[in-house]
Design a protein around this motif. Sequence first.
Motif, mmCIF file in Angstrom:
data_model
loop_
_atom_site.group_PDB
_atom_site.id
_atom_site.type_symbol
_atom_site.label_atom_id
_atom_site.label_comp_id
_atom_site.label_asym_id
_atom_site.label_seq_id
_atom_site.Cartn_x
_atom_site.Cartn_y
_atom_site.Cartn_z
ATOM 1 N N GLN A 1 0.821 -1.219 0.000
ATOM 2 C CA GLN A 1 0.000 0.000 0.000
ATOM 3 C C GLN A 1 0.854 1.267 0.000
ATOM 4 O O GLN A 1 0.469 2.283 -0.584
ATOM 5 N N ASP A 2 1.999 1.199 0.655
ATOM 6 C CA ASP A 2 2.846 2.388 0.758
ATOM 7 C C ASP A 2 3.878 2.385 -0.367
ATOM 8 O O ASP A 2 5.021 1.953 -0.182
ATOM 9 N N HIS A 3 3.448 2.851 -1.537
ATOM 10 C CA HIS A 3 4.410 2.955 -2.649
ATOM 11 C C HIS A 3 4.520 4.397 -3.109
ATOM 12 O O HIS A 3 3.576 5.186 -3.013
ATOM 13 N N PHE A 4 5.721 4.718 -3.601
ATOM 14 C CA PHE A 4 6.064 6.102 -3.917
ATOM 15 C C PHE A 4 6.818 6.133 -5.239
ATOM 16 O O PHE A 4 7.568 5.209 -5.544
ATOM 17 N N TRP A 5 6.593 7.214 -6.006
ATOM 18 C CA TRP A 5 7.160 7.317 -7.355
ATOM 19 C C TRP A 5 7.996 8.578 -7.483
ATOM 20 O O TRP A 5 7.665 9.617 -6.897
ATOM 21 N N LEU A 6 9.013 8.484 -8.313
ATOM 22 C CA LEU A 6 9.696 9.701 -8.764
ATOM 23 C C LEU A 6 9.849 9.613 -10.274
ATOM 24 O O LEU A 6 9.853 8.520 -10.842
ATOM 25 N N LEU B 1 0.216 12.961 -12.513
ATOM 26 C CA LEU B 1 -0.715 13.648 -11.609
ATOM 27 C C LEU B 1 -2.170 13.346 -11.928
ATOM 28 O O LEU B 1 -3.059 13.633 -11.123
ATOM 29 N N SER B 2 -2.427 12.766 -13.087
ATOM 30 C CA SER B 2 -3.810 12.461 -13.460
ATOM 31 C C SER B 2 -4.351 11.242 -12.704
ATOM 32 O O SER B 2 -5.560 11.006 -12.678
ATOM 33 N N VAL B 3 -3.468 10.460 -12.095
ATOM 34 C CA VAL B 3 -3.924 9.315 -11.300
ATOM 35 C C VAL B 3 -4.445 9.859 -9.961
ATOM 36 O O VAL B 3 -3.753 10.655 -9.315
ATOM 37 N N PRO B 4 -5.656 9.468 -9.546
ATOM 38 C CA PRO B 4 -6.241 10.054 -8.331
ATOM 39 C C PRO B 4 -5.356 9.965 -7.089
ATOM 40 O O PRO B 4 -5.380 10.848 -6.238
ATOM 41 N N PRO C 1 -1.164 12.431 -5.325
ATOM 42 C CA PRO C 1 -0.605 13.211 -4.198
ATOM 43 C C PRO C 1 0.087 12.334 -3.147
ATOM 44 O O PRO C 1 1.075 12.761 -2.545
ATOM 45 N N GLN C 2 -0.415 11.121 -2.950
ATOM 46 C CA GLN C 2 0.250 10.210 -2.004
ATOM 47 C C GLN C 2 1.521 9.624 -2.596
ATOM 48 O O GLN C 2 2.447 9.279 -1.876
ATOM 49 N N ARG C 3 1.529 9.437 -3.909
ATOM 50 C CA ARG C 3 2.657 8.728 -4.559
ATOM 51 C C ARG C 3 3.860 9.611 -4.798
ATOM 52 O O ARG C 3 4.987 9.132 -4.831
ATOM 53 N N LEU C 4 3.622 10.911 -5.026
ATOM 54 C CA LEU C 4 4.704 11.796 -5.454
ATOM 55 C C LEU C 4 5.245 12.638 -4.301
ATOM 56 O O LEU C 4 5.642 13.782 -4.499
ATOM 57 N N VAL C 5 5.276 12.085 -3.115
ATOM 58 C CA VAL C 5 5.848 12.809 -1.977
ATOM 59 C C VAL C 5 7.367 12.876 -2.141
ATOM 60 O O VAL C 5 7.952 12.109 -2.905
ATOM 61 N N ARG C 6 7.991 13.806 -1.440
ATOM 62 C CA ARG C 6 9.434 13.996 -1.595
ATOM 63 C C ARG C 6 10.223 13.404 -0.440
ATOM 64 O O ARG C 6 11.438 13.289 -0.511
ATOM 65 N N GLU C 7 9.518 13.078 0.636
ATOM 66 C CA GLU C 7 10.222 12.560 1.809
ATOM 67 C C GLU C 7 9.340 11.548 2.528
ATOM 68 O O GLU C 7 8.149 11.784 2.719
ATOM 69 N N ILE C 8 9.948 10.439 2.901
ATOM 70 C CA ILE C 8 9.262 9.424 3.710
ATOM 71 C C ILE C 8 10.070 9.280 4.986
ATOM 72 O O ILE C 8 11.308 9.288 4.930
ATOM 73 N N ARG C 9 9.384 9.141 6.092
ATOM 74 C CA ARG C 9 10.104 8.887 7.343
ATOM 75 C C ARG C 9 9.554 7.629 7.984
ATOM 76 O O ARG C 9 8.342 7.429 8.012
ATOM 77 N N ALA C 10 10.462 6.815 8.467
ATOM 78 C CA ALA C 10 10.056 5.615 9.199
ATOM 79 C C ALA C 10 11.161 5.269 10.167
ATOM 80 O O ALA C 10 12.307 5.049 9.744
ATOM 81 N N GLY C 11 10.844 5.239 11.452
ATOM 82 C CA GLY C 11 11.830 4.902 12.476
ATOM 83 C C GLY C 11 13.015 5.852 12.407
ATOM 84 O O GLY C 11 12.863 7.078 12.402
ATOM 85 N N ALA C 12 14.213 5.270 12.282
ATOM 86 C CA ALA C 12 15.441 6.070 12.299
ATOM 87 C C ALA C 12 15.807 6.595 10.914
ATOM 88 O O ALA C 12 16.893 7.142 10.720
#
Length: 262
Positions: A72-77, A88-91, A94-105
């Motif tokens: 579920q948590d997938h990201f594109w560049l 951007l035409s895919v609904p 906005p979730q996919r084209l984020v610039r930063e992901i944070r998880a734990g450390a």
Amino acid sequence: MRLVQLTDTHLCRARGGTLLGMDTDHSLRATIELVRRERGRIDVLLGTGDLAANGEAEAYQRLEDYFSALCQDHFWLPGNHDRREAMLSVPTAPQRLVREIRAGAWQVLLLDSQVPGEVGGALGEAELCLLEDALAAAGTEGLYSLVCLHHQPVAVGCQWLDEQMVADAEAFFAVLDRHRGVRAVLWGHVHQEVERERGGVRLLASPSTCVQFAPGSARFRADTCSPGYRWLDLHADGRIDSAVSRVTDVVFHVDLESGGYQ
Ligand SMILES: [Fe+2]
């Protein structure tokens, strides 16, 4: 954090479209099946550019469906073959084209090395500022960083591809050198496995989920290796375990005589 990179999927407008004779939907599905078998639960899936063959909206919608079925948590560049408006035409864009992901450390940064209308890459002032600010924030918070982009920031040894490497790579590394938490740089574009090291930072490139390019080739040359992917386990102490894996149970057709591709 258990992370998987699927790169250079080159999906065409319609299912069954081909790149150098290879059905890129078929090869992506076979690669995803391999990920599922080998990796089990994954936390983050990254698509590092050239997700569509020619930047068509239909390709991104299918990518959304294929990736979501795996994680579920997938990201594109974007890569040089992608088109931002179509992405951007895919609904869910906005979730996919984020610039930063944070998880734990960990902080994972997704940079844009696309130069519209060009095959080669460059980051430019805005991306370098974003990188500088994000790494400074990570430093303050004691996070480790994985920096992702499409084009290679170092020469990989294929002359024709290295003419397309990040034009302002020197400025890119100057930013990285100012921050101690960067552990690896990860990219696509070169359709082959690369593993280097620079001042304690790992430099990693990965096979495409479709056609492979021959290492060490002066001019365009496709390779006989199978499609594959890279997995990365990011540990809380800053260590990274990572390797490439390739599909072995499916025979793929690729037109090795081709002089290039569009
Ligand atoms: Fe590509």
